[in-house]
Design a protein around this motif. Structure first.
Motif, PDB file in Angstrom:
ATOM      1  N   ASN A 255      28.182  75.487 -21.346  1.00  0.00           N
ATOM      2  CA  ASN A 255      29.560  75.205 -20.934  1.00  0.00           C
ATOM      3  C   ASN A 255      29.713  73.923 -20.141  1.00  0.00           C
ATOM      4  N   PHE A 257      30.482  70.434 -19.008  1.00  0.00           N
ATOM      5  CA  PHE A 257      31.274  69.320 -19.507  1.00  0.00           C
ATOM      6  C   PHE A 257      30.944  67.997 -18.798  1.00  0.00           C
ATOM      7  N   VAL A 276      31.312  71.414 -26.106  1.00  0.00           N
ATOM      8  CA  VAL A 276      32.410  71.396 -25.145  1.00  0.00           C
ATOM      9  C   VAL A 276      33.041  70.006 -25.101  1.00  0.00           C
ATOM     10  N   TYR A 280      36.882  68.995 -26.122  1.00  0.00           N
ATOM     11  CA  TYR A 280      37.757  68.244 -25.217  1.00  0.00           C
ATOM     12  C   TYR A 280      38.282  66.979 -25.880  1.00  0.00           C
ATOM     13  N   ALA A 296      36.506  75.363 -29.649  1.00  0.00           N
ATOM     14  CA  ALA A 296      36.400  76.121 -28.406  1.00  0.00           C
ATOM     15  C   ALA A 296      36.358  77.621 -28.693  1.00  0.00           C
TER      16      ALA A 296
ATOM     17  N   VAL B 133      36.884  75.028 -21.039  1.00  0.00           N
ATOM     18  CA  VAL B 133      37.749  74.245 -21.915  1.00  0.00           C
ATOM     19  C   VAL B 133      38.600  75.157 -22.806  1.00  0.00           C
ATOM     20  N   THR B 134      38.080  76.340 -23.174  1.00  0.00           N
ATOM     21  CA  THR B 134      38.857  77.274 -23.999  1.00  0.00           C
ATOM     22  C   THR B 134      40.122  77.701 -23.269  1.00  0.00           C
ATOM     23  N   VAL B 136      41.498  76.106 -20.710  1.00  0.00           N
ATOM     24  CA  VAL B 136      42.293  74.976 -20.225  1.00  0.00           C
ATOM     25  C   VAL B 136      43.390  74.584 -21.211  1.00  0.00           C
ATOM     26  N   LEU B 225      36.687  68.414 -14.903  1.00  0.00           N
ATOM     27  CA  LEU B 225      37.395  68.733 -16.146  1.00  0.00           C
ATOM     28  C   LEU B 225      38.856  69.133 -15.916  1.00  0.00           C
ATOM     29  N   VAL B 229      42.353  66.947 -16.866  1.00  0.00           N
ATOM     30  CA  VAL B 229      43.320  67.425 -17.857  1.00  0.00           C
ATOM     31  C   VAL B 229      44.720  67.537 -17.243  1.00  0.00           C
TER      32      VAL B 229
END
Lengths: 320, 291
Positions: A255, A257, A276, A280, A296, B133-134, B136, B225, B229
């Motif tokens: 996970n 990033f 990841v 993004y 994702a 990220v999933t 977000v 992250l 965003v």
């Protein structure tokens, strides 16, 4: 209630009043769903359930819905079936990212474990200034990744950086750490190990501290060598912590990033792109929400399966 | 049988025994040298940050080998103080909410014996294994409707969400170390379940609370992250996003960047330095490690 009365209660419990059964956990009483105990417990856990549902469960489910639509960050779009998944799975960049994610995770987990375990073993013996070392060695984990990535960039990124200059002086020629795909992959993995080993050092240090020293004393008296001690005693005795630390680090690596994104951005030519990072970039830089969410969500499904299996297996180890 | 195996032997006495043989003494210095070399190499990137932040800029009037002018320039000429304030506010609120919600929830996880509790525990484990990220992307869409994009409130909410599962776990792992007989004694005295939690268990859980707080602090202070965003305008930036604006294509002023980097890494180092004896990563694996 003051501490006094806790002590008092303890004393009373010790003197045997508790044995009479008054102190049994309230859930041992005849079953009633809305017993005062259950209501209290529900009230204690409810805020967290609401937050988890709203901020964790709902977004994941929503991502599942989004992955079969052609929407963007503003509109929901139309149902497109599995088109997004087809796009993603037929893209060689995705498979490249999947491969590098695997390599990155394996190196991250076992590299940081080996280094953390080695240092924990060193630090458990009496060493001059051992406490100072312990604190200094935690720094890579405590310092924000943004800071360490900045520093590593300064150290390796351009031909004028200190490390390339050093490499040239040592006769390795011109080494471009972040421009050569293979070197960039190695650099990113080393960076990850550098960030993660203190966590392993702490976990394994705690596990080693729990091992009874007399066992070693006895083995040494029997003439066991250092390597034998490590293989037949230290590793088996800390096996459970090792297992748990591997699980946690696997999750952290898959996970992760910022480690990759801030050092290389996924380049050169996608060589260091993990899943990841790809998700993004696809959503927020290429504005292809559907395929990005599909990546994702694929990761999510795989991780849910893996984590349920791991959770079960840890609990099983536990019972045995 | 040597004195070391007697239960009352102090560490000091054990060390005196350790210094007795020459081989052991040599081993100790050998280990010291290995540690010294490894540590020195390991902290090069961190020392570099501090060193560069103290270097005079190119063309600067300062002739001394070290100077604080980068810090002066950063505080006077940029938004760093504002970003620092944003980071501090967001982090503090995240820590407070995370602990306030996780502390009671952890109690239920630790003491509850029902199937529902076991299911919740599994759910939390699964959630913390998922990539942020999933979550977000859908949260971004949701927050866009609620006007929470480019807002510190929005970022704080996401941080609280992302700390929740591990925070609950860490609290539960700490409560597991407190014997339930303490509460049983309290219940017998007529203390309610809630009273037992607050006045008996929570009162004795300062290390667990601090561990959880440190974890939430590190997570939200170090995040990149979520901030990148959600935060769009300069005045809303937190430090990790703000410092990125200092990088220019070819002419990055490393002195300035590293001065911000020092500002950014000091709070976690201070927090960890002061509280590290309370922090146990054991807590993170603790609930998994079982009861």
């Amino acid at each position: 209630m003051s501490t006094d009365s806790v002590a008092q209660s303890l004393r009373r419990a010790r003197s045997g009043v508790g044995v009479a059964g008054a102190g049994r956990p309230p859930d041992a009483r005849p079953k009633r769903v809305l017993s005062p105990r259950n209501v209290t417990m529900l009230a204690l856990v409810l805020p967290s359930i609401l937050l988890v549902l709203l901020l964790n469960a709902y977004p994941v489910l929503y991502a599942g819905v989004q992955s079969v639509r052609d929407g963007d960050l503003i509109s929901a779009g139309d149902f497109v079936g599995l088109a997004n998944y087809a796009t993603v799975l037929s893209d060689p960049v995705f498979w490249q990212a999947a491969r590098f994610t695997l390599v990155f995770t394996l190196v991250g987990v076992f590299g940081s474990w080996a280094m953390g375990m080695g240092l924990a073993l060193l630090l458990r013996r009496r060493i001059p200034a051992g406490g100072v070392f312990k604190v200094l060695l935690l720094l890579p984990w405590v310092v924000p990744v943004v800071v360490s990535a900045t520093s590593w960039n300064w150290l390796v990124a351009t031909p004028q950086s200190p490390l390339p200059i050093l490499a040239e002086a040592l006769g390795f020629g011109r080494v471009l750490f972040l421009a050569n795909p293979l070197l960039a992959q190695i650099t990113v993995c080393v960076f990850k190990v550098w960030i993660s080993f203190p966590f392993m050092m702490m976990m394994m240090g705690a596990a080693l501290a729990a091992v009874d020293n007399n066992v070693y004393e006895a083995a040494r008296v029997d003439g066991a060598s250092g390597a034998q001690l490590l293989r037949t005693m230290t590793l088996p005795l800390t096996a459970k912590s090792t297992f748990i630390s591997w699980i946690l680090m696997t999750i952290f690596c898959v996970n992760d990033f910022p480690t990759v994104f801030l050092l290389t951005g996924g380049g050169p030519v996608n060589a260091t792109q993990t899943l990841v990072v790809q998700a993004y970039r696809t959503v927020f830089l290429d504005f292809e929400t559907g395929p990005g969410v599909a990546i994702a969500f694929l990761m999510t499904v795989v991780l849910v399966v893996i984590s349920v299996v791991l959770y079960r297996s840890v609990k099983k180890v536990d019972i045995e | 049988m040597s004195a070391a195996t007697l239960p009352r032997t102090s560490p000091r006495a054990a060390s005196r025994r350790a210094t007795a043989t020459e081989a052991e003494l040599r081993g100790r210095w050998w280990r010291f040298t290995v540690l010294l070399v490894v540590t020195a190499i390991t902290i090069v990137p961190i020392v570099a940050v501090v060193y560069l932040s103290l270097q005079p800029a190119l063309g600067s009037a300062v002739t001394a080998p070290f100077t604080l002018e980068n810090f002066g320039n950063v505080f006077a000429g940029t938004n760093v103080l504002l970003w620092l304030q944003n980071s501090l506010v967001v982090t503090m609120i995240t820590v407070v909410i995370a602990v306030a919600v996780a502390a009671p929830a952890g109690y239920v996880l630790s003491r509850g014996r029902s199937k529902l509790v076991a299911g919740y525990s599994l759910l939390l484990f699964v959630i913390q294994s998922l990539p942020i990220v999933t979550a977000v992307i859908p949260l971004f869409i949701l927050f866009a409707r609620l006007n929470l994009v480019d807002s510190l409130t929005g970022v704080t909410i996401v941080y609280v969400g992302s700390t929740m599962s591990v925070a609950i776990w860490m609290m539960a792992a700490y409560y597991d170390s407190i014997p339930i007989s303490l509460e049983e004694a309290g219940w017998m005295d007529g203390v309610s379940v809630f009273g037992g939690f607050v006045r008996i268990v929570l009162r004795n859980s300062l290390p667990g609370v601090l561990s959880t707080a440190i974890f939430a602090f590190l997570l939200s202070w170090n995040d990149y992250l979520i901030a990148t965003v959600f935060l769009r305008s300069d005045y809303n930036y937190t430090l990790p996003i703000g410092v990125q604006t200092f990088f220019q294509q070819n002419s990055t002023n490393w002195g300035l960047v590293m001065a911000v980097a020092v500002v950014m890494m000091l709070p976690p180092i201070i927090v960890f330095g002061v509280l590290n004896k309370y922090f146990s990563v054991g807590g993170i694996g603790g609930s998994l490690a079982g009861k």
